[in-house]
Write a protein that holds these residues in place. Structure first.
Motif, PDB file in Angstrom:
ATOM      1  N   VAL A 196       0.837  -1.197   0.000  1.00  0.00           N
ATOM      2  CA  VAL A 196       0.000   0.000   0.000  1.00  0.00           C
ATOM      3  C   VAL A 196       0.871   1.246   0.000  1.00  0.00           C
ATOM      4  CG1 VAL A 196      -1.657   1.366   1.339  1.00  0.00           C
ATOM      5  CG2 VAL A 196      -1.933  -1.115   1.146  1.00  0.00           C
ATOM      6  N   ILE A 197       0.513   2.202  -0.857  1.00  0.00           N
ATOM      7  CA  ILE A 197       1.151   3.518  -0.882  1.00  0.00           C
ATOM      8  C   ILE A 197       0.084   4.526  -0.482  1.00  0.00           C
ATOM      9  CG2 ILE A 197       2.357   5.241  -2.268  1.00  0.00           C
ATOM     10  CD1 ILE A 197       3.147   2.946  -4.176  1.00  0.00           C
ATOM     11  N   ALA A 198       0.290   5.203   0.627  1.00  0.00           N
ATOM     12  CA  ALA A 198      -0.693   6.166   1.128  1.00  0.00           C
ATOM     13  C   ALA A 198      -0.280   7.574   0.738  1.00  0.00           C
ATOM     14  CB  ALA A 198      -0.811   6.050   2.634  1.00  0.00           C
ATOM     15  N   LEU A 199      -1.079   8.193  -0.118  1.00  0.00           N
ATOM     16  CA  LEU A 199      -0.874   9.591  -0.476  1.00  0.00           C
ATOM     17  C   LEU A 199      -1.593  10.424   0.577  1.00  0.00           C
ATOM     18  CD1 LEU A 199       0.092  11.822  -2.357  1.00  0.00           C
ATOM     19  CD2 LEU A 199      -1.847  11.331  -3.862  1.00  0.00           C
ATOM     20  N   LEU A 200      -0.841  10.990   1.494  1.00  0.00           N
ATOM     21  CA  LEU A 200      -1.436  11.638   2.655  1.00  0.00           C
ATOM     22  C   LEU A 200      -2.413  12.740   2.260  1.00  0.00           C
ATOM     23  CD1 LEU A 200       1.659  11.972   5.032  1.00  0.00           C
ATOM     24  CD2 LEU A 200      -0.017  10.109   4.885  1.00  0.00           C
ATOM     25  N   ASP A 201      -3.477  12.813   3.018  1.00  0.00           N
ATOM     26  CA  ASP A 201      -4.467  13.867   2.810  1.00  0.00           C
ATOM     27  C   ASP A 201      -3.793  15.230   2.920  1.00  0.00           C
ATOM     28  OD1 ASP A 201      -6.875  15.196   2.510  1.00  0.00           O
ATOM     29  OD2 ASP A 201      -7.447  14.968   4.610  1.00  0.00           O
ATOM     30  N   ASN A 202      -4.205  16.147   2.050  1.00  0.00           N
ATOM     31  CA  ASN A 202      -3.618  17.488   2.084  1.00  0.00           C
ATOM     32  C   ASN A 202      -4.103  18.267   3.302  1.00  0.00           C
ATOM     33  OD1 ASN A 202      -5.997  17.450  -0.163  1.00  0.00           O
ATOM     34  ND2 ASN A 202      -6.180  19.282   1.106  1.00  0.00           N
ATOM     35  N   PRO A 203      -3.331  19.255   3.757  1.00  0.00           N
ATOM     36  CA  PRO A 203      -3.743  20.068   4.913  1.00  0.00           C
ATOM     37  C   PRO A 203      -5.147  20.636   4.720  1.00  0.00           C
ATOM     38  CG  PRO A 203      -1.488  20.549   4.326  1.00  0.00           C
ATOM     39  CD  PRO A 203      -2.011  19.666   3.237  1.00  0.00           C
ATOM     40  N   SER A 204      -5.899  20.644   5.777  1.00  0.00           N
ATOM     41  CA  SER A 204      -7.313  21.025   5.715  1.00  0.00           C
ATOM     42  C   SER A 204      -7.523  22.453   6.202  1.00  0.00           C
ATOM     43  CB  SER A 204      -8.128  20.065   6.578  1.00  0.00           C
ATOM     44  OG  SER A 204      -9.480  20.460   6.623  1.00  0.00           O
ATOM     45  N   PRO A 205      -8.022  23.334   5.353  1.00  0.00           N
ATOM     46  CA  PRO A 205      -8.321  24.694   5.805  1.00  0.00           C
ATOM     47  C   PRO A 205      -9.532  24.691   6.710  1.00  0.00           C
ATOM     48  CG  PRO A 205      -9.078  24.394   3.556  1.00  0.00           C
ATOM     49  CD  PRO A 205      -8.332  23.136   3.917  1.00  0.00           C
ATOM     50  N   GLY A 206      -9.625  25.703   7.551  1.00  0.00           N
ATOM     51  CA  GLY A 206     -10.742  25.774   8.480  1.00  0.00           C
ATOM     52  C   GLY A 206     -12.047  26.183   7.831  1.00  0.00           C
ATOM     53  N   GLY A 207     -11.983  26.784   6.653  1.00  0.00           N
ATOM     54  CA  GLY A 207     -13.189  27.217   5.943  1.00  0.00           C
ATOM     55  C   GLY A 207     -12.989  27.066   4.454  1.00  0.00           C
ATOM     56  N   ASN A 208     -13.870  27.662   3.692  1.00  0.00           N
ATOM     57  CA  ASN A 208     -13.768  27.596   2.235  1.00  0.00           C
ATOM     58  C   ASN A 208     -12.800  28.658   1.741  1.00  0.00           C
ATOM     59  OD1 ASN A 208     -15.569  25.475   1.902  1.00  0.00           O
ATOM     60  ND2 ASN A 208     -17.342  26.830   1.772  1.00  0.00           N
ATOM     61  N   VAL A 209     -11.645  28.217   1.272  1.00  0.00           N
ATOM     62  CA  VAL A 209     -10.614  29.154   0.833  1.00  0.00           C
ATOM     63  C   VAL A 209     -11.092  29.971  -0.355  1.00  0.00           C
ATOM     64  CG1 VAL A 209      -8.312  29.322  -0.172  1.00  0.00           C
ATOM     65  CG2 VAL A 209      -8.715  27.786   1.751  1.00  0.00           C
ATOM     66  N   TYR A 210     -11.726  29.310  -1.329  1.00  0.00           N
ATOM     67  CA  TYR A 210     -12.140  30.046  -2.531  1.00  0.00           C
ATOM     68  C   TYR A 210     -13.186  31.107  -2.192  1.00  0.00           C
ATOM     69  CZ  TYR A 210     -16.304  27.048  -2.567  1.00  0.00           C
ATOM     70  OH  TYR A 210     -17.456  26.394  -2.234  1.00  0.00           O
ATOM     71  N   GLU A 211     -14.025  30.835  -1.205  1.00  0.00           N
ATOM     72  CA  GLU A 211     -15.009  31.829  -0.788  1.00  0.00           C
ATOM     73  C   GLU A 211     -14.320  32.999  -0.100  1.00  0.00           C
ATOM     74  OE1 GLU A 211     -18.806  31.935   2.244  1.00  0.00           O
ATOM     75  OE2 GLU A 211     -18.547  30.200   0.919  1.00  0.00           O
ATOM     76  N   CYS A 212     -13.314  32.696   0.718  1.00  0.00           N
ATOM     77  CA  CYS A 212     -12.541  33.752   1.371  1.00  0.00           C
ATOM     78  C   CYS A 212     -11.846  34.630   0.336  1.00  0.00           C
ATOM     79  CB  CYS A 212     -11.523  33.119   2.316  1.00  0.00           C
ATOM     80  SG  CYS A 212     -10.415  34.307   3.116  1.00  0.00           S
ATOM     81  N   VAL A 213     -11.280  34.002  -0.696  1.00  0.00           N
ATOM     82  CA  VAL A 213     -10.593  34.747  -1.749  1.00  0.00           C
ATOM     83  C   VAL A 213     -11.571  35.664  -2.473  1.00  0.00           C
ATOM     84  CG1 VAL A 213      -9.455  34.503  -3.994  1.00  0.00           C
ATOM     85  CG2 VAL A 213      -8.745  33.072  -2.063  1.00  0.00           C
ATOM     86  N   ALA A 214     -12.771  35.148  -2.747  1.00  0.00           N
ATOM     87  CA  ALA A 214     -13.768  35.967  -3.430  1.00  0.00           C
ATOM     88  C   ALA A 214     -14.161  37.182  -2.605  1.00  0.00           C
ATOM     89  CB  ALA A 214     -15.002  35.124  -3.748  1.00  0.00           C
ATOM     90  N   GLU A 215     -14.189  37.011  -1.281  1.00  0.00           N
ATOM     91  CA  GLU A 215     -14.608  38.105  -0.408  1.00  0.00           C
ATOM     92  C   GLU A 215     -13.459  39.022  -0.010  1.00  0.00           C
ATOM     93  OE1 GLU A 215     -16.377  36.009   2.802  1.00  0.00           O
ATOM     94  OE2 GLU A 215     -18.280  35.655   1.763  1.00  0.00           O
ATOM     95  N   ASN A 216     -12.208  38.577  -0.240  1.00  0.00           N
ATOM     96  CA  ASN A 216     -11.033  39.388   0.126  1.00  0.00           C
ATOM     97  C   ASN A 216     -10.062  39.471  -1.048  1.00  0.00           C
ATOM     98  OD1 ASN A 216     -11.298  39.665   3.322  1.00  0.00           O
ATOM     99  ND2 ASN A 216     -11.837  37.557   2.768  1.00  0.00           N
ATOM    100  N   PRO A 217     -10.517  39.972  -2.195  1.00  0.00           N
ATOM    101  CA  PRO A 217      -9.653  39.982  -3.377  1.00  0.00           C
ATOM    102  C   PRO A 217      -8.401  40.843  -3.207  1.00  0.00           C
ATOM    103  CG  PRO A 217     -11.590  41.366  -3.727  1.00  0.00           C
ATOM    104  CD  PRO A 217     -11.813  40.622  -2.446  1.00  0.00           C
ATOM    105  N   ASP A 218      -8.437  41.795  -2.306  1.00  0.00           N
ATOM    106  CA  ASP A 218      -7.283  42.672  -2.109  1.00  0.00           C
ATOM    107  C   ASP A 218      -6.433  42.287  -0.900  1.00  0.00           C
ATOM    108  OD1 ASP A 218      -8.089  44.265  -4.290  1.00  0.00           O
ATOM    109  OD2 ASP A 218      -9.514  45.344  -3.009  1.00  0.00           O
ATOM    110  N   ASP A 219      -6.796  41.208  -0.239  1.00  0.00           N
ATOM    111  CA  ASP A 219      -6.031  40.766   0.931  1.00  0.00           C
ATOM    112  C   ASP A 219      -6.044  39.241   0.990  1.00  0.00           C
ATOM    113  OD1 ASP A 219      -4.618  40.601   3.283  1.00  0.00           O
ATOM    114  OD2 ASP A 219      -6.339  41.099   4.574  1.00  0.00           O
ATOM    115  N   LEU A 220      -5.351  38.606   0.064  1.00  0.00           N
ATOM    116  CA  LEU A 220      -5.342  37.145  -0.010  1.00  0.00           C
ATOM    117  C   LEU A 220      -4.699  36.515   1.218  1.00  0.00           C
ATOM    118  CD1 LEU A 220      -4.458  36.518  -3.774  1.00  0.00           C
ATOM    119  CD2 LEU A 220      -6.706  36.706  -2.678  1.00  0.00           C
TER     120      LEU A 220
END
Length: 705
Positions: free
Chosen positions: A596-620
């Motif tokens: 078995v080769i386990a591709l570790l789960d990627n780090p989990s953000p606390g919220g929706n990153v893309y939604e945060c980006v949409a709401e903070n376009p000038d402060d990524l």
């Protein structure tokens, strides 16, 4: 859930067309249950959703009674007059509410939701939103979508579809009866309705058991409820013969049963299914009893003037209360019972105003009453207003921040210019939070991130959450000398594009077996508040399939880090249970010579990153998160612990390419990293193909040795 059943001029009418104030009062009971339930007063009426079932029965009774009387009176049904009445009665208020809902959505909801909710408003205006919501309920990619501001329109859509089809059925019955001298209208109609609702009830039982999320919304599972009311209307000449004492018992028993069902039933009951017989049959008893129950019957209580007034306002109340509750929740967070009741009470104001200023003036307009064509045109125009309101919200979504040199393109097309740059530094220095201030464009755009998915979804390669059947897809080199099985949930499927390209380059044959939200292990996950039983069955089938294929190695990943300690208890989760569950599956494969080769789960953000980006376009930088916290919140720790326990198991960690300096930025190399909660955009995954290959190829070589 609906109050869309005021069908005659301004009142409820019985078998002979006489005013039935008790039915208006029954509407008041139904809308009261719905308001309390939606206002989150669940401690009082956890089953307040039964109000919709009460409305369905009332609608079936009133509409069928209206049509039968017309058939008996003239031998025909004027479809033009029927649809004209419905149009001027229902559609103007709907159009006004949808316009206001579009404005409230624009003001209170993140821009990333506008396109979805605008589409919902269009679906509500056209009365097909129940099918839209049914599709979304089983769409794993729609898990980030919030509560629709027009979700309540699902039941209005069911009734509108009923209003379209039902008169046609009765017209056909009337035509058949006229051609047969000895045929009697009501008995023939009862048979015809039975032919419709018996299959509907069977479908309701089957779908509620196999696919409850869809069964709740769709029309075939609900027709039988309207049919119960239709049967009551067909038997109307018989009900006045029921002895008054019997009617008195039936009425009170039915009314109490409706209220008790709202108190006793909960969301844990599969719905509609057989359980919906409780409030629907009880409602039918109340209606039957209202023909003869006398002064002290339940009808006398329901005919109380305040109840009749609320019942007359029920359609408007139903239209207005939900958008206001959703908007208040969007602005202020979870409301709770007290605030929810205040908002629900506030909905009486716009409901009354629209009733007095929109509904009644148009319903009782002499000019409209004399012209079916004009009434239908009016209704069509208000429907168009609702459609336009939804489309405006869709079109209001801002243009994505993509590479201007790519002509404003997005997703894979625009991303082609930055593929491979994530680790090497296209644009700002990757991984530097400070450098986010230098980002002038990125792809995919934040409002398109949820659609930036691998082609595996279009190919139907991921099994849904209901089935235990193994769905197999192949990629890479079909004649490859090395065979890998890729198995797990959507967290391994997100790497599909990169794995496919690596497999083609290396001459590997890849066999994919994935299931929504279901990791490859021997434990029991939770699915919401319930044990995820189909995941267990799928895992057993997958493990048998892998052992039969006997691949050179298995590549897996998963989102969940915990499993249920007790499969019969859906509440106690632990990481130890998940580690043991992973260890069991991996050990079985290892003993069979399949590493078995386990591709570790990627780090989990606390919220929706893309939604945060949409709401903070000038402060990524506001959308960055800490690697350690992201790691702890992911499935990676459990996978690492399991790998340490299983001989021959290997792990691959891609987090250095996601969080190079210990902080996880939303954009690296002009590529937006996250979509759909914790998942990676396909564009970013493609940009990591060479980096993944540098770790995966040696791991496969070691496994094959």
């Amino acid at each position: 859930m609906t109050a869309q059943n005021a069908v005659e001029s301004r009142t409820s009418r019985g078998s002979g067309g006489g005013f039935r104030p008790d039915i208006e009062g029954l509407r008041a009971v139904a809308i009261g249950l719905v308001l309390l339930y939606h206002a989150e007063v669940v401690e009082l009426v956890p089953g307040g959703f039964v109000g919709v079932d009460v409305f369905f029965v009332i609608s079936g009774f009133l509409i069928t009674g209206l049509l039968i009387r017309e058939l008996e009176r003239s031998g025909r049904v004027s479809l033009g007059r029927f649809y004209a009445r419905r149009a001027k009665r229902l559609l103007p208020a709907t159009g006004v509410v949808l316009v206001v809902t579009a404005v409230l959505t624009w003001l209170s909801v993140s821009v990333v939701q506008w396109r979805v909710f605008g589409g919902d408003i269009v679906g509500a205006a056209l009365y097909v939103v129940n099918w839209v919501l049914a599709g979304r309920s089983v769409d794993y990619l729609a898990e980030d979508v919030g509560v629709s501001p027009v979700q309540h329109f699902w039941s209005l859509a069911v009734e509108e579809q009923f209003y379209i089809v039902w008169p046609l059925l009765l017209v056909l019955v009337g035509w058949w009866v006229r051609r047969r001298t000895h045929a009697r209208l009501r008995p023939v109609m009862a048979v015809a309705i039975g032919v419709v609702i018996v299959p509907s009830f069977v479908i309701s039982l089957v779908w509620t058991a196999s696919n409850p999320a869809v069964a709740f919304f769709v029309t075939p599972t609900r027709l039988w409820e309207l049919g119960i009311g239709a049967f009551v209307a067909i038997g109307a000449p018989l009900w006045p013969r029921v002895p008054a004492r019997v009617a008195w018992v039936l009425g009170w028993f039915g009314l109490v049963a409706v209220v008790v069902s709202a108190v006793v039933l909960t969301e844990q009951v599969a719905w509609p299914g057989y359980a919906a017989l409780w409030p629907t049959v009880a409602t039918a008893l109340v209606i039957v009893a209202g023909f003869t129950s006398g002064r002290w019957g339940a009808a006398s209580l329901l005919a109380w003037k305040p109840a009749v007034w609320v019942g007359g306002l029920s359609y408007s109340l139903y239209l207005w209360h939900w958008p206001l509750l959703v908007t208040a929740t969007n602005l202020w967070g979870e409301l709770g019972g007290k605030k929810g009741l205040l908002v629900a009470a506030a909905s009486f104001v716009p409901a009354y105003l629209s009733y007095r200023l929109v509904e009644n003036p148009l319903r009782f307009s002499k000019g409209l009453s004399g012209s079916n064509r004009l009434s239908l045109s009016l209704g069509g125009n208000f429907t168009l207003v609702g459609v336009v309101a939804g489309l405006v919200l869709v079109l209001a979504v801002p243009t994505s921040t993509t590479n201007p040199e790519q002509g404003g393109g997005q997703g894979q097309a625009a991303g082609a210019a930055v593929l491979g740059s994530a680790a090497t530094g296209g644009g700002p220095t990757p991984g530097s939070v400070a450098s986010l201030a230098e980002v002038e464009w990125y792809t995919p755009g934040a409002t398109e991130a949820v659609t930036d998915v691998p082609p595996s979804y279009a190919r139907g390669c991921q099994q849904d959450q209901e089935s235990t059947e193994v769905r197999v897809c192949e990629l890479g080199d079909p004649d490859g000398a090395v065979t890998l099985v890729v198995v797990g949930d959507s967290k391994i499927l997100q790497w599909w594009s990169a794995i496919d390209q690596i497999a083609q380059d290396q001459g590997w044959r890849i066999i994919s077996m994935t299931k929504s939200a279901c990791g490859f292990h021997a434990g029991m996950q939770n699915q919401g508040a319930e044990p995820y039983e189909s995941c267990v069955g799928w895992n057993e089938n997958v493990r048998a399939e892998i052992l039969e294929i006997d691949p050179d190695a298995v590549l897996t990943s998963q989102r969940k880090k915990s499993a249920l300690e007790d499969p019969t208890d859906g509440s106690t989760l632990s990481t130890d249970a998940m580690v043991e569950a992973l260890e069991e599956h991996w050990t079985v494969l290892g003993d069979a010579g399949i590493p078995v080769i386990a591709l570790l789960d990627n780090p989990s953000p606390g919220g929706n990153v893309y939604e945060c980006v949409a709401e903070n376009p000038d402060d990524l930088s506001a959308c960055a998160f800490d690697l350690d916290e992201g790691f702890d919140g992911s499935g990676a720790p459990s996978m690492l612990d399991a790998a340490e326990r299983v001989d021959g198991a290997q792990t691959i960690d891609m987090s250095p390419y996601l969080c190079p300096d210990g902080t996880c930025p939303p954009v690296i190399g002009n590529v937006l990293i996250y979509r759909q909660g914790t998942h990676l955009t396909d564009t970013y995954v493609r940009s990591l193909t060479d980096d993944l290959a540098s770790l995966l190829v040696p791991a496969v070589d070691r496994a094959v040795e």
